[in-house]
Scaffold this motif. Structure first.
Motif, short mmCIF file in Angstrom:
data_model
loop_
_atom_site.label_atom_id
_atom_site.label_comp_id
_atom_site.label_asym_id
_atom_site.label_seq_id
_atom_site.Cartn_x
_atom_site.Cartn_y
_atom_site.Cartn_z
N GLY A 14 1.04 -1.02 0.26
CA GLY A 14 -0.03 0.42 0.36
C GLY A 14 0.93 1.06 -0.28
N VAL A 15 1.89 1.59 0.39
CA VAL A 15 2.97 2.86 0.61
C VAL A 15 4.18 2.39 -0.78
CG1 VAL A 15 2.34 2.55 3.19
CG2 VAL A 15 4.25 1.34 2.63
N THR A 16 3.84 1.26 -0.31
CA THR A 16 5.28 1.34 -1.48
C THR A 16 5.76 2.07 -3.20
OG1 THR A 16 5.90 -1.22 -1.42
CG2 THR A 16 6.91 -0.51 -3.59
N PHE A 17 3.77 3.03 -3.41
CA PHE A 17 3.87 3.11 -4.60
C PHE A 17 3.20 4.89 -4.13
CE2 PHE A 17 4.28 -0.78 -7.00
CZ PHE A 17 4.73 -0.30 -7.62
N THR B 66 12.23 3.97 -0.87
CA THR B 66 12.47 2.80 -0.68
C THR B 66 12.65 3.21 0.89
OG1 THR B 66 14.74 2.03 -0.61
CG2 THR B 66 13.70 1.42 -2.67
N ARG B 67 13.71 4.13 1.13
CA ARG B 67 13.99 3.99 2.48
C ARG B 67 12.35 4.32 4.11
NH1 ARG B 67 17.50 1.59 0.79
NH2 ARG B 67 19.56 2.44 1.16
N LEU B 68 11.42 5.23 2.96
CA LEU B 68 10.68 5.39 3.99
C LEU B 68 9.54 4.64 3.97
CD1 LEU B 68 9.67 9.18 2.34
CD2 LEU B 68 10.40 8.37 4.51
N VAL B 69 9.35 3.69 2.97
CA VAL B 69 8.49 2.22 3.43
C VAL B 69 9.18 1.10 3.99
CG1 VAL B 69 8.30 0.14 2.22
CG2 VAL B 69 7.75 2.45 0.69
N ALA B 70 11.13 1.32 4.10
CA ALA B 70 10.97 0.34 5.26
C ALA B 70 11.05 0.87 6.48
CB ALA B 70 13.15 0.27 4.95
N MET B 71 11.28 2.47 6.85
CA MET B 71 10.45 3.16 7.64
C MET B 71 9.44 2.16 8.75
SD MET B 71 10.92 6.29 9.31
CE MET B 71 9.36 7.03 8.08
N THR B 72 8.55 3.01 7.39
CA THR B 72 7.10 2.23 7.93
C THR B 72 6.76 1.36 8.12
OG1 THR B 72 6.43 4.31 6.10
CG2 THR B 72 4.62 2.62 6.56
N PRO C 125 14.62 -5.77 1.46
CA PRO C 125 14.58 -5.74 0.02
C PRO C 125 14.83 -3.93 0.05
CG PRO C 125 13.13 -7.27 0.13
CD PRO C 125 12.97 -7.16 1.63
N TYR C 126 13.85 -3.22 0.63
CA TYR C 126 13.55 -2.09 0.17
C TYR C 126 14.57 -1.23 1.71
CZ TYR C 126 9.10 -2.59 -0.43
OH TYR C 126 7.89 -2.88 -1.47
N LEU C 127 15.40 -1.84 2.27
CA LEU C 127 17.07 -1.58 3.14
C LEU C 127 18.49 -1.95 1.75
CD1 LEU C 127 16.22 -2.65 6.43
CD2 LEU C 127 16.60 0.03 5.66
N THR D 233 17.47 4.27 -3.33
CA THR D 233 15.51 4.98 -2.69
C THR D 233 15.01 5.21 -3.73
OG1 THR D 233 17.01 6.81 -1.42
CG2 THR D 233 14.99 7.73 -2.10
N GLY D 234 15.40 5.06 -5.06
CA GLY D 234 14.14 5.52 -6.31
C GLY D 234 14.40 3.78 -6.35
N MET D 235 14.76 2.81 -5.80
CA MET D 235 13.98 1.25 -6.91
C MET D 235 12.97 0.91 -6.26
SD MET D 235 18.50 0.27 -8.25
CE MET D 235 17.42 -1.04 -9.07
N TYR D 236 11.74 1.08 -5.63
CA TYR D 236 11.20 0.81 -4.93
C TYR D 236 10.07 0.13 -5.88
CZ TYR D 236 8.57 3.94 -7.89
OH TYR D 236 7.94 5.17 -8.38
N VAL D 237 9.99 0.05 -7.44
CA VAL D 237 10.03 -1.43 -7.97
C VAL D 237 10.31 -2.46 -7.95
CG1 VAL D 237 9.02 -2.10 -10.13
CG2 VAL D 237 9.01 0.76 -9.54
N ALA D 238 11.60 -2.79 -7.96
CA ALA D 238 12.19 -3.50 -7.86
C ALA D 238 12.66 -3.95 -6.28
CB ALA D 238 13.76 -3.12 -8.40
N ALA D 239 13.10 -3.59 -5.51
CA ALA D 239 12.29 -3.67 -4.24
C ALA D 239 10.94 -4.63 -3.81
CB ALA D 239 12.55 -2.95 -3.07
N PHE D 240 9.86 -4.12 -4.81
CA PHE D 240 8.47 -4.66 -4.27
C PHE D 240 8.64 -5.72 -4.82
CE2 PHE D 240 4.34 -4.76 -6.00
CZ PHE D 240 3.34 -5.03 -4.85
#
Length: 296
Positions: free
Chosen positions: A160-163, A168-174, A223-225, A229-236
């Motif tokens: 829900g928060v990835t996109f 990636t850092r904000l998603v990891a923190m969440t 993966p988000y760590l 930062t900008g590779m949130y699609v790959a991390a997802f």
């Protein structure tokens, strides 16, 4: 002694049976030394002695040039017994030792004495390992609770928060904040529920639930760590793959240790987790657009 002449395939089957017997003897002897429970220790000692006796009988009747077990296989089995428990390893070995039906029918015709001996020993060994008692299997329900809740809740939250956050850092923190809070909440809820049911091991049950939850959280956030930062699609994508691998591994473990159906449970858990992820993903996108949030 007149021995029937064996074709190469049957000679290989006999050799495999001999190797399995020797591997079992060494492994059960090792497991006996690791048991704190007296009954488990005695059962493993008996199983090791039975396997050793079978090895000698098999070796005298059907000698082979080399039927020593693989040191690597034995080492791997010992490591698995530490990581996954002795029940998993014993039952995994039982599956490995079973001859294919066609090969077994051929052995019964060519070597009826050997086939009867194998059949009797497998039945006796199954009776013995059915008497083994491993503590962690008493808490499989607690582990399933923690694992399943973490997969559903965290997969949904992270999707829900990835996109929506696109970072990636904000998603990891969440994920970390949500995951740790949910771990404590789930462990406490499990403890209170077990106490209400009069379970004297409520605290240990809650520990298993919390541990399963926390390990799952760590694997999903990792993966988000690791990604920039900008590779949130790959991390997802890696996170979703991790979810499927966790479900695959856990259901395989249950299918061996608890002899439960693998495919049905795997598909059920995977469908639930991925469905929640898709719904949460849509909610996240809608919320971002409606609220006009830009985390970049």
């Amino acid at each position: 002694m007149n021995r029937p002449k064996l074709d190469p395939a049957m000679r290989q089957a006999v050799r495999k049976a001999q190797v399995d017997e020797e591997t079992g003897a060494l492994l059960y002897g090792y497991l006996a030394t690791r048991q704190k429970d007296e009954q488990n220790r005695k059962l493993f000692e008996q199983m090791a002695a039975d396997e050793k006796k079978s090895t000698r009988r098999f070796g005298r009747a059907y000698p082979a040039k080399s039927w020593k077990p693989s040191r690597w296989r034995l080492m791997i089995l010992k490591l698995l017994s530490i990581l996954l428990g002795f029940t998993f390893v014993v039952k995994r070995m039982q599956k490995d030792e079973r001859l294919g039906q066609a090969r077994y029918e051929q052995m019964k015709q060519t070597l009826p004495q050997a086939a009867r001996m194998l059949e009797d020993e497998r039945a006796h060994e199954k009776e013995l390992y059915g008497m083994l008692d491993e503590e962690r299997l008493h808490y499989v329900g607690s582990m399933v609770l923690g694992l399943n809740d973490a997969l559903v809740e965290l997969t949904g939250a992270i999707a829900g928060v990835t996109f929506a956050l696109a970072n990636t850092r904000l998603v990891a923190m969440t994920g970390i904040i949500t995951g740790i809070s949910a771990t404590l909440s789930m462990a406490a809820s499990n403890y209170l529920a077990e106490r209400a049911d009069g379970n004297s091991t409520a605290f240990k049950s809650s520990l298993y639930t919390g541990a399963a939850y926390l390990i799952t959280v760590a694997l999903l956030v990792l993966p988000y760590l690791l990604f920039p930062t900008g590779m949130y699609v790959a991390a997802f994508a890696v996170m979703i793959t991790t979810v499927l691998l966790i479900i695959l591994f856990f259901n395989y473990y249950l299918s061996v240790a608890k002899e439960e159906p693998f495919l049905r449970h795997f598909l059920e858990m995977a469908l639930i987790s991925l469905s929640v992820a898709v719904i949460s993903f849509v909610i996240g996108i809608v919320a971002k657009n409606v609220l006009g949030i830009d985390a970049l």
